[in-house]
Every structure is written in C-alpha cells, then in structure tokens.
Design an enzyme around this catalytic site. Structure first.
Site, PDB file in Angstrom:
ATOM      1  N   THR A 197       0.824  -1.210   0.000  1.00 31.70           N
ATOM      2  CA  THR A 197       0.000   0.000   0.000  1.00 31.70           C
ATOM      3  C   THR A 197       0.859   1.262   0.000  1.00 31.70           C
ATOM      4  OG1 THR A 197      -0.166  -0.291   2.396  1.00 31.70           O
ATOM      5  CG2 THR A 197      -2.003  -1.071   1.073  1.00 31.70           C
ATOM      6  N   PHE A 215      -7.852   3.498   4.630  1.00 27.22           N
ATOM      7  CA  PHE A 215      -7.198   2.572   5.554  1.00 27.22           C
ATOM      8  C   PHE A 215      -8.192   1.595   6.183  1.00 27.22           C
ATOM      9  CE2 PHE A 215      -4.275   6.185   5.443  1.00 27.22           C
ATOM     10  CZ  PHE A 215      -3.068   5.548   5.239  1.00 27.22           C
ATOM     11  N   CYS A 243      -6.510  -0.532   9.181  1.00 26.98           N
ATOM     12  CA  CYS A 243      -5.068  -0.737   9.071  1.00 26.98           C
ATOM     13  C   CYS A 243      -4.362  -0.332  10.359  1.00 26.98           C
ATOM     14  CB  CYS A 243      -4.517   0.077   7.896  1.00 26.98           C
ATOM     15  SG  CYS A 243      -2.738  -0.034   7.717  1.00 26.98           S
TER      16      CYS A 243
END
Length: 1063
Positions: free
Chosen positions: A270, A398, A405
């Site tokens: 990411t 996220f 995350c």
C-alpha cells in the site's frame, strides 16, 4: 422507510456469472464502469459467489459499523491466507491468534514507537536518493519499482531489524520477486474456475514454491533472532517476548512467522502504491508540486526532514489525503452483515452473511460529497477544516474500525519522509510528457508503465542534440560504412555556439517548426539541441540562444510545456538575466479570448525576468492562409539576427550534412516521438452514407492492452500516406519500391538511422507528402530550377503564395510533377524539405459502458478534386488511411484525454443541449450511448436535446436508422435535425442555427433545468450557434445592447458550456 427496490444486476452467463464482463488483469476498471452504469448499488455473480457492490458515501457509511457488519476474507485475500493464514490482515475474526496479535501489536504502532523508527526509515530513504542522484538526470526510472524497494526494505528494517538490501541488486531481490509473483497469482486464482485451476499444475507449483520461499525467509529471521537476541524494541521482539494482557498467552512461532509475512505484504504494497500515485499526480499537476516544494523548502530550510517537521507541512498532508482519495491502493474491502438487514433506509434487503463490497475506488469520488470535480486532483479540498467537515466515512483508504489498518501511522510517517525528501532534492518529470494514468492490479493497485526522470533541483536541464547526416550513393554502389561527409562533420564540430530549440506541442505543428529550426542551425554555425519546454524546467541555459515554438490549447500550455510554464510563473526579479531568446507562437485567432495566450505569456515573462528578446515574437495564425509563410519570415529574420549577434557565417546547404545512401521492423512511433502509441486492431469498418454523398465511415477498434478511455476522449492515430502518393514520389525520382536507404546521423532525427530501410517505408510513414510547400521550399525549388523560364514561373508562384500555393494546397511533389524536366532536385534534398508525419486526433464516438476495450470513431473521408490540377484527387492522409483498413489490420494508436470541460456531468440526471454537423456527431454519440446504457441499467438520466446538421435525411443523416432511432425510443435523446438540401423535412430549417431559433423555447426550458451545452463541429458552426444564442438572449432581454448581451451570455454559460471544434 422507502419502497423496497431490487438490487440491479448485469446479465449473467450460466456457471461463470459475470466473469466475462470483467477485465481479469484490472477488475476495478470493470467495477467502476458498472457503478457508472448502475449507480449506487449493484450485484454480480463471480463463479457462483454473489457480491453486492456499494458505490456511494451514504452506503459505505451505513455498513461501517462493527456491531452489524464484520470483515469478510474472500477472493484474493482468501488465496493470500495460504501464506499468511491467521495473520492480522487475513485472519477471520473467530481465530484466537488474531485477537492476541492485535492486542500485542497495537501499542507497537503508537506515536512514540513510530517516531523512534524515523532514523531506520531515513536509512532506506537515503539509499533511494543516492541511487537517483548517481544515475543522473537522463536515467529512466520506474518509480513503482524503486518505491516498492523503499517500502519493502523499510518495513523489514523497522519491524524485524532485517536488511533485504533491495538497492544493492539491479534486478528485483528474490524475496520481492517471489512476493510479487505470489500476490499476482492470488489475484488471478480468485477469478479462475476451480476446474481450470486444477489443471494448471505448473502454475500452482510455482505459487506454492513462492510461498514456501517467503515462509522459509521469515522462519530464518525468527530463528536468527532467537539465537542472537537484540534489545531493540521492534515488532519481532514484541511478538517474541510479550504476553497478551487479556489471556496471558504469547504468540506461537507459526503465528509470528505469519504476521512477519503480513507486515511485509501489507506494509509495503500500500505504501509503495501511494507514493507511486503521488508521484504521478504531482508531475501531472506542476502547480501542486511547486506549491508543495515551496512548503518543504520553507519548513526544512535545506536540512534533512526531522520528525517534528512533519506536523508543520499541512499541504503535504493534503496531497497525501487527496492521492489516497483518488487512488486508494486497497481499492475495496468486504463486509458481511451479522443478520438480515435493509440498506438505504429500507430500500434494499440483504441477507445475513451476504458479501458486501465497499467500492472505495468509486465511492471516494462520490460527487454528492466532493462536487462535480470529484474526479480531479485538488489537494486544497483537504485544507482549512474542509477535511474534518466531511460527511462520516467519506474518506476511508485505511479501512474501518477494529479491522482497519494497524500500520496507518507507520505508513503516513514513511510516505511523508520519503516524498518530502525526494521533492526537496529533485525535479521530477515524465519520460513521456503525454502519459496519462494507467493501472495494474494484483492485491493492490499501482500505476502501470509510469516512467520518470529525476534531476537535481540546482542542475541545468539536459536537452537532446539534433540534426542529421544522410549519405547518397548510386543504387549499384555497395553499402558504405563511411561516417559523415567531411564538410558536414566539420560544420558541426566547428560550430561555435550552442542553440537550444524548445517546443510545446500536442498535435505536432510546433514541434515540426522547432525541428526545422534545429535542422537549419548547423548551416548557420550553431550546434543545435532540441527538447520540449518541460525538459528545460528549472533553469534556462545562457551560453547560446533559446528559440521557443509553442501553442495554446484552450488558453492552456501543451502537455509537454505545463511544468515549464508553471515554473516561469514562480520566478521573481531578474532570475533570467543572461538568457537570450526568441518565441514563435502558434494559434487560431477565431478563439479571441485565448489566442496566443501561452506564447505571449512566455515571451513577456522571459523579458520581465531579465531575458534579452532577440527579435519580436512570431505570430502564426492557423486560421489565416499565411501561417507557414509567417513562420518562414520569422526564421529568415531569426537567422539574420543570430548571424549578427553571434558573428556566424551561413554555409552552403550542401555543407549542412544531408546525404542518402540508396541500397539494393518499425521504429516509427519512437522516431516520430509518439512513444505513447501502441498497436490496436480493426474490428469493423463500414460506410455510413449513401452513394453520391461524401463518404463517412464508422470504424471500430480493439484498443491496445491496458488502454482505457472516457466518453469524449480522442483516439490519436499515426497514419500513413496514401500509396498513390508514395508511388508518385518513387516514379518522379526513378526509384523502385523495393530499394532501401541508410540514414546516418550525427544527432537524433525523426528518420530511422544506421540501418537499411525501404525508401517506400520512409515515404509512407515518416514524412508528410501532401503538406503545402512553404515559402522556404519555394526558395529551394527556385534555386534548383534548370532554366530561367521555370525559375520565373516558380518566382511568380512564390509572389502569389497565398492564392496560388497555400489556398490550393500545392505540395512540393505537385510542383516537381508540374515541371518534370525543369527542376534539378535529388531525393536527399527532397526528404530534407519534408516535415515529420504527425498524429491525427479523432473524437471517440463510443462509451466505455458499451465496451471498455473497444472504441469507435466516425470519420469523414477527404477525397476531392485536387486544386493543383492535373485531374488527380486530393486525398486526406489520415482519413484515407483509415478508409482502407480492413478487420484484423493493426494500427498505431493511443487515447488522449479531451479538455476537462468536454466531459459528461458526473450527475447523469443533468440534461444536455448538443449541437453538431456531420462527423462532428462523434463525441456526442459517445455521450448519448453512455446515457442510454445508464438508463437501460435502471438509472435516471437527463434528456439530451440534439441539434444535428446534415444534407439529406436519406443520404448522410448518420446513425438515424439504428442508434439514434433506438435511443430516441428509449427517451434518452430528442433529435432536432436540420437538412441543408431538404429543409422542408426539418421545419424549414437549413442549418443547425436555424433549428436552434425555431426551437428556442425548448432550448430555454432545458437551460432553465440546468442543462450543459456541447458544440462539436467546424468553427463556423460554433460561431453560428453563439451568434444565434445572442439573438435569443436579446429577444427575451431587449434592454441589453450587443456588448451587454455578450457579457451576459458568457456569465450564463460559464461552467455549463464546452466546445470541441475542428477545421
């Protein structure tokens, strides 16, 4: 509670469902198009698994509730479990190790812990900076590759104190290669039928071996740590030695290994994607990059980034947020309702356990939240409290809640450090200035084929040297290996002064002018270098004159001049003292508001900032007949001025180094600087008009792999000259179509060099044969005349250049054929007179909702009596090339974005008013097709009021009996034709503007309903529609005089009016 509605679904096939409608390489593209077609929600069937896609902020917010919706691990994530099992990213919530790891590791990602990782992050970042600096400004960089190395090495060093040393190998390190291949295969396996997968034993073995290799590495790291303990409080030590405060348990070794692998996967994919997208958006928007660099310079003061600096750079945060909004590298997440429920205030029923896909890639561009410019990159929308005032869950890259995350603070610090360091040190630019974002997808999404260059910010730009040396011998002579004629080499080696020729060009005209100046420079005693304006961003040389050829495009710089113009606007004082320059501007005076805007801007700023203007700006007006003549006068004045200023001497043209050797695979796009083109395939080519009418064709292409488009974009075609014209040249010079030439060049040229190439290939695809002769060409022919009679005839033609040459489109070839025995011209000189082949742009006449991998164009084929006489037809180069194509033919092409204003509104319910004539219908057909697809899929769409001009209802009323009839019946479009030859069939109206007046009440009603207006066609149509619109305005506002009416119309149309005009 609203009335319950059925969740729409595209038509599906037995067994495989909707798999065939998706691009296996880039499924998010298909998901986005389906959202555009079906709206806020739709369901699809993937190999028997039903997925419900949620595409708006309201629905995403509704399911962002950990009590009612739980994370689902399916598809590619489920395949990743083969490697990472019950690690944080891929665990099911009922797996005990997930809860233990989550509680143990949350404190390891707190603010203090992340701050302590700063120096390890800087260690890896410095390796990247050193690599880019050492390779230099001309090195081609794959930012996705290098930024992946940064992210992977950073997470390895920070989480487990392990060095992967990715920057110490030229190729991908084995671990990175195994991870890349494994994740890509996981993505593909998730859409592959089980039966097919079972037969792919080799692929499965490779996938399993990649997983084993990575597991072995992680296991080795764990074992080495046990044997060689360190006191550093990294994530590995946390998992090894900490106990869960709730259960008192630690993590078993297997769970530690799986979480190490999880960190390496999720922690690098990411972040690297985010930095790659950020690189793209900053280069594409130079004003944003400049603003960000200014902030970085002010905060850092030339020193390395420190932790405390990060909180002082709000614009950096805004750029990161806006990048994540437009391009979330984790483009979707999946949740399952705990029990049966309704969505959208009772509108849609979903069962417990249903797979709900939160389409982050789409919903973060929801126009209800972000406005009509939701697709545009604008970091300012994240500043001044606007971000905090957003509706809940409008921005969710996220993830959400307990399964969000865990490493967000880590990623934010890493990206901030790396990108601030890069922008502090380097100026970034595209290798291909015309590059538009393409995507590639595995577990996450990244830019595809993005290549950049990085130049130290205090470094002089590098330009290409240019010029060519061609050799000529008889056909019977053996191929010569001699280098360059001595006189030519001497002319270049003895050139005392460099000359820098810069261009800003989208369509090729300004670039061709720049090439002509560069080609002539050697004979005037200069050593030429040529490049785009963007290639000189940051510093202009002062050791030689700078000659700029550039144009404006709707008042904006060309794609390869955007960064340069933005840089100029930032300069202050006498920053450009010592720069000597001249500017030649190209434009069309019909566009009075933006005519010559960029050439004037560049010319004025160069002067204001201390530059020395060598001669007045040249003004080329493509709407006037003297366009090329004006350029020739400019170059004549230029060389006269430069010869005086630099004390150079003009050498004979024979000394300028052009020769060809005629002797007994195509690099054409690269040689012609059209490297963005690739091979598409013809699917259909049919005539739309009846016999006796000018031919118009509908041509369908399969796009090159990975190419995407939007309705309203252009298809750029690299054509070839009509074979008849190639044969004419060969016949005139007495050459055969199987003879080859070898071009040897001291410097780069647009012709293929250092290899034998068929002369017919060069004449067909590398040069323009039909362009009118210029006044410089006329002087060359006059000098080559063999008799006083022919010389006098040519001189008379030159004196009446506008009427006798330009207006009749008389080419050099036409003149040679007119005086077959009167001009002594060899093939070398002839080729040197010809400009390079230009691309031609055609408006795409289809929508990706019809077919995302195919486009159509609607082309008028130019075949008319030649004004040069001789009984021949004049053949338009590109239209005749396209006309002769048959299904299966391959064509060099690329998609180029249209102006931002020439797009359908994000809200499909906004009505449209559209005006066109003939093949000008092309982009409007794409708009109507898109609205029709949306309506068929159940969405509400605004009606399109279409004013369509043509000659004959039975002859050239394009698509009237099929597409337009179908779309009219559907209620998407209301067509108001104007038949110039049969006005009795169109309410007595001959032209579009007449029909506009006749139906003005309907137009005013549509406009009151906030309709957007589009015009596509000749400039004459655009002017006529504007003029008649003024009349309508004054008819309802008689108190306005003409000047007031013009101002009022501009105000009314602002933001709701767009044109795509050609002549």
């Amino acid at each position: 509670m609203s009335a319950q509605s059925r969740i729409p679904q595209p038509p599906a096939l037995p067994f495989i469902g909707n798999v065939a409608q998706l691009d296996r390489e880039l499924p998010i593209q298909g998901f986005a198009l389906l959202a555009q077609q079906y709206g806020e929600i739709y369901t699809i069937n993937i190999l028997g698994r039903k997925l419900i896609f949620l595409n708006t902020q309201e629905l995403a917010n509704e399911v962002s509730n950990d009590a009612k919706f739980r994370k689902g691990v399916v598809g590619s994530l489920d395949e990743v479990r083969y490697l990472s099992g019950d690690g944080l990213f891929t665990a099911h919530e009922d797996e005990p190790n997930w809860e233990i790891a989550h509680r143990l590791l949350m404190p390891a990602f707190n603010t203090l812990a992340i701050r302590d990782m700063m120096e390890d992050m800087r260690d890896i970042c410095t390796q990247l900076l050193l690599k880019w600096e050492r390779f230099g400004p001309d090195h081609v960089i794959d930012p996705s590759d290098d930024l992946t190395r940064v992210a992977l090495d950073t997470i390895a060093l920070c989480s487990m104190s392990y060095r992967l040393n990715s920057f110490y190998t030229e190729n991908q390190p084995p671990f990175a290669a195994a991870m890349t291949d494994f994740l890509k295969e996981c993505h593909i396996r998730s859409t592959r039928p089980r039966l097919v997968q079972a037969l792919m034993t080799g692929t499965t073995a490779k996938w399993e071996n990649d997983a084993k290799f990575m597991t072995d590495v992680a296991t080795r790291i764990l074992n080495e740590r046990r044997e060689n303990a360190i006191e550093k409080k990294d994530l590995l030590n946390t998992m090894l030695y900490s106990k869960d405060p709730k259960t008192g348990q630690g993590l078993p070794d297997d769970a530690i290994v799986k979480n190490l692998l999880t960190f390496l996967i999720a922690g690098h994919e990411t972040s690297s994607g985010l930095m790659s997208f950020m690189t793209y958006y900053l280069i594409k928007h130079p004003e944003t990059m400049r603003k960000l660099q200014t902030e970085i310079d002010e905060v850092l003061g030339g020193q390395p980034v420190q932790y405390q600096d990060l909180s002082k750079m709000p614009y950096l945060n805004a750029v990161i947020r806006e990048t994540l909004r437009l391009a979330p590298t984790a483009p979707m997440r999946l949740v399952k309702p705990v029990e049966d429920t309704y969505l959208a205030n009772g509108k849609y029923f979903v069962k417990a356990g249903s797979y709900l896909v939160i389409n982050t890639w789409v919903y973060q561009k929801d126009p209800k939240v972000w406005g009509e410019d939701a697709q545009e990159f604008r970091p300012e929308r994240m500043l001044d409290g606007k971000f905090d005032a957003l509706p809940p869950q409008s921005w969710q890259p996220f993830g959400f809640g307990v399964r969000g995350c865990i490493g967000r603070p880590f990623a934010w610090q890493e990206v901030s450090l790396v990108m601030a360091s890069i922008l502090q040190k380097f100026e970034l630019s595209f290798v291909d200035p015309t590059y538009n974002l393409e995507l590639k997808q595995a577990l996450t999404v990244k830019p595809k084929d993005l290549y950049i260059r990085a130049r130290l910010r205090d470094q002089v730009p590098h330009l290409r040297p240019t010029g060519s040396i061609l050799k000529q011998v008889s056909q019977s002579s053996p191929a010569s290996t001699t280098a360059v004629p001595t006189s030519a080499a001497k002319a270049v080696s003895e050139a005392k002064h460099p000359i820098y020729v810069l261009y800003g060009s989208n369509t090729g005209t300004s670039e061709a002018f720049a090439q002509r100046i560069a080609n002539a420079a050697v004979s005037y005693g200069f050593a030429p270098q040529i490049g785009s304006l963007d290639s000189s961003t940051g510093q202009l040389p002062t050791d030689g004159p700078i000659i700029i050829c550039t144009a404006s495009y709707e008042g904006q710089p060309a794609d390869n001049a955007t960064r340069f113009v933005d840089w100029l606007l930032t300069l202050e004082g006498d920053h450009l003292r010592g720069v000597r320059y001249a500017v030649f501007g190209c434009g069309n005076s019909d566009w009075t508001l933006t005519y010559q805007r960029i050439p004037i801007l560049i010319d004025d700023i160069l002067k204001q900032r201390g530059g020395e203007r060598l001669l007045p700006r040249g003004v080329g007006d493509s709407s006037k007949g003297e366009f090329f003549d004006v350029f020739d006068r400019f170059t004549s004045d230029l060389w006269s001025t430069l010869s005086k200023v630099y004390s150079t001497v003009h050498l004979d043209s024979s000394s300028s180094g052009f020769r060809i050797e005629v002797n007994s695979s195509s690099d054409r796009p690269a040689a012609l600087r059209q490297s963005d083109t690739a091979l598409g395939r013809v699917v259909e080519n049919r005539i739309l008009t009846s016999p006796g009418h000018p031919v118009k064709r509908h041509i369908e292409f399969e796009l090159p792999e990975g190419t995407t488009y939007r309705a309203g974009d252009y298809l750029a075609i690299l054509p070839q000259n009509p074979p008849r014209n190639v044969r004419r040249v060969l016949a005139y010079f007495g050459l055969s179509n199987d003879q080859t030439i070898t071009v040897t060049s001291l410097f780069p040229t647009f012709l293929p060099v250092d290899r034998p190439v068929l002369l017919a290939e060069v004449l067909s695809g590398y040069v323009e044969l039909s362009q009118p002769a210029t006044t410089q060409d006329m002087r060359t022919l006059i000098d080559a005349a063999k008799s006083d009679h022919v010389r006098a005839q040519l001189t008379k033609l030159k004196e009446r250049y506008q009427t006798d040459i330009l207006s009749h489109r008389i080419s050099v070839l036409d003149l040679l054929e007119k005086y077959p025995d009167g001009i002594k011209l060899d093939i070398t000189t002839y080729l040197c007179m010809l400009p390079p082949m230009r691309i031609r742009q055609y408006s795409i006449s289809s929508s990706p909702l019809w077919n995302a991998e195919h486009v159509t164009v609607t082309v008028s084929v130019l075949q008319e009596e030649s004004l040069a006489g001789g009984g021949q037809e004049f053949l338009g180069v590109a239209s005749n090339y396209l006309s002769e194509l048959v299904p299966g033919d391959r064509v060099q092409m690329s998609v180029r974005a249209s102006a931002a204003v020439f797009r359908l509104p994000e809200n499909p319910e906004i009505p449209l008013i559209a005006y066109c004539a003939g093949s000008g219908f092309a982009p409007l057909r794409g708009f109507i097709q898109e609205r029709a697809s949306q309506k068929i899929s159940g969405r509400k769409v605004g009606k399109i009021l279409l004013f369509f001009g043509c000659r004959d209802p039975d002859g050239d009323y394009l698509y009237s009996k099929d597409d337009l009839a179908e779309w009219s019946k559907l209620g998407v479009v209301d067509v108001r034709p104007a038949f110039s030859r049969f006005p009795e069939h169109s309410k007595g109206c001959k032209y579009v503007q007449d029909r506009l007046w006749a139906d003005k009440e309907d137009v005013m009603e549509a406009f009151q309903n906030q309709a957007h207006t589009f015009i596509c066609g000749s400039n004459r149509i655009a002017k006529a529609v504007r003029s008649r619109s003024l009349e309508i305005l004054r008819s309802v506002r008689p108190e306005l005089d003409n000047e007031q009416a013009v101002a009022e119309l501009e105000t009314i149309l602002r933001g709701r009016f767009a044109t795509d005009v050609f002549d």
